[in-house]
Design a protein around this motif. Sequence first.
Motif, mmCIF file in Angstrom:
data_model
loop_
_atom_site.group_PDB
_atom_site.id
_atom_site.type_symbol
_atom_site.label_atom_id
_atom_site.label_comp_id
_atom_site.label_asym_id
_atom_site.label_seq_id
_atom_site.Cartn_x
_atom_site.Cartn_y
_atom_site.Cartn_z
ATOM 1 N N TRP A 97 -17.216 -37.710 -7.891
ATOM 2 C CA TRP A 97 -16.534 -37.794 -6.588
ATOM 3 C C TRP A 97 -16.350 -36.394 -5.992
ATOM 4 O O TRP A 97 -16.629 -36.164 -4.822
ATOM 5 C CB TRP A 97 -15.184 -38.484 -6.753
ATOM 6 C CG TRP A 97 -14.397 -38.515 -5.476
ATOM 7 C CD1 TRP A 97 -13.488 -37.584 -5.047
ATOM 8 C CD2 TRP A 97 -14.453 -39.507 -4.457
ATOM 9 N NE1 TRP A 97 -12.986 -37.942 -3.832
ATOM 10 C CE2 TRP A 97 -13.564 -39.119 -3.447
ATOM 11 C CE3 TRP A 97 -15.172 -40.697 -4.311
ATOM 12 C CZ2 TRP A 97 -13.358 -39.869 -2.295
ATOM 13 C CZ3 TRP A 97 -14.969 -41.446 -3.166
ATOM 14 C CH2 TRP A 97 -14.078 -41.032 -2.173
ATOM 15 N N SER A 101 -18.241 -35.404 -2.529
ATOM 16 C CA SER A 101 -17.371 -35.315 -1.352
ATOM 17 C C SER A 101 -17.534 -34.010 -0.579
ATOM 18 O O SER A 101 -16.979 -33.881 0.513
ATOM 19 C CB SER A 101 -15.905 -35.528 -1.755
ATOM 20 O OG SER A 101 -15.478 -34.522 -2.635
ATOM 21 N N VAL A 106 -14.594 -39.177 4.053
ATOM 22 C CA VAL A 106 -13.973 -40.082 3.086
ATOM 23 C C VAL A 106 -13.404 -41.289 3.826
ATOM 24 O O VAL A 106 -12.546 -41.150 4.699
ATOM 25 C CB VAL A 106 -12.873 -39.363 2.282
ATOM 26 C CG1 VAL A 106 -12.144 -40.342 1.369
ATOM 27 C CG2 VAL A 106 -13.472 -38.208 1.485
ATOM 28 N N PRO A 109 -9.918 -42.703 -0.080
ATOM 29 C CA PRO A 109 -9.778 -41.698 -1.131
ATOM 30 C C PRO A 109 -9.874 -42.324 -2.524
ATOM 31 O O PRO A 109 -9.508 -43.482 -2.721
ATOM 32 C CB PRO A 109 -8.382 -41.120 -0.898
ATOM 33 C CG PRO A 109 -8.063 -41.433 0.524
ATOM 34 C CD PRO A 109 -8.764 -42.738 0.811
ATOM 35 N N GLY A 120 -13.099 -45.417 -4.776
ATOM 36 C CA GLY A 120 -13.155 -44.629 -3.549
ATOM 37 C C GLY A 120 -14.464 -44.860 -2.828
ATOM 38 O O GLY A 120 -15.454 -45.303 -3.418
ATOM 39 N N LEU A 122 -17.030 -43.009 0.317
ATOM 40 C CA LEU A 122 -17.297 -41.891 1.212
ATOM 41 C C LEU A 122 -18.709 -41.992 1.771
ATOM 42 O O LEU A 122 -19.558 -42.676 1.219
ATOM 43 C CB LEU A 122 -17.083 -40.552 0.498
ATOM 44 C CG LEU A 122 -17.937 -40.223 -0.730
ATOM 45 C CD1 LEU A 122 -19.331 -39.736 -0.376
ATOM 46 C CD2 LEU A 122 -17.234 -39.172 -1.563
#
Length: 140
Positions: A97, A101, A106, A109, A120, A122
């Motif tokens: 992650w 990221s 995102v 989260p 999560g 993204l």
Amino acid sequence: MSVKSVTHLNFRGDARPALEFYRSVFGGELTAVTYEDAGNVRNPAEADQVMWGQVIAGDGFHVMAYDVPAGMPWDRGENSFFVSLRGETAEEVTTYWEKLSAGATVARPLAPAEWAPLYGMLTDRFGVVWVLDVVSEYSG
């Protein structure tokens, strides 16, 4: 007999940097064959673009990608696919992650969810939507 499913991502000129980025996140070996390497140049401006590429890591991660030639239709679409990355531990998923990221948007989260110890979502800097989670008894 067994079968393996591999995510194949289609880009318009970004396949090589995307594959390099995924290798930096997951490790492993990157292979990229350009249109020129394959003797399949239809547009000289696209000779160095990726006709076939992949990253394969020792832990089982595998992704393929190529650059759709300008002469073919291509539309990234919206919500047309997610790449789901499932790990066994929070540490493993958190490591990926943090790397994915970088430069990402995102949507959710990385945090505990009702259905997973960690979940999560993204969109990475190449427009690919990733869903990461820790496998739970419900999602095994």
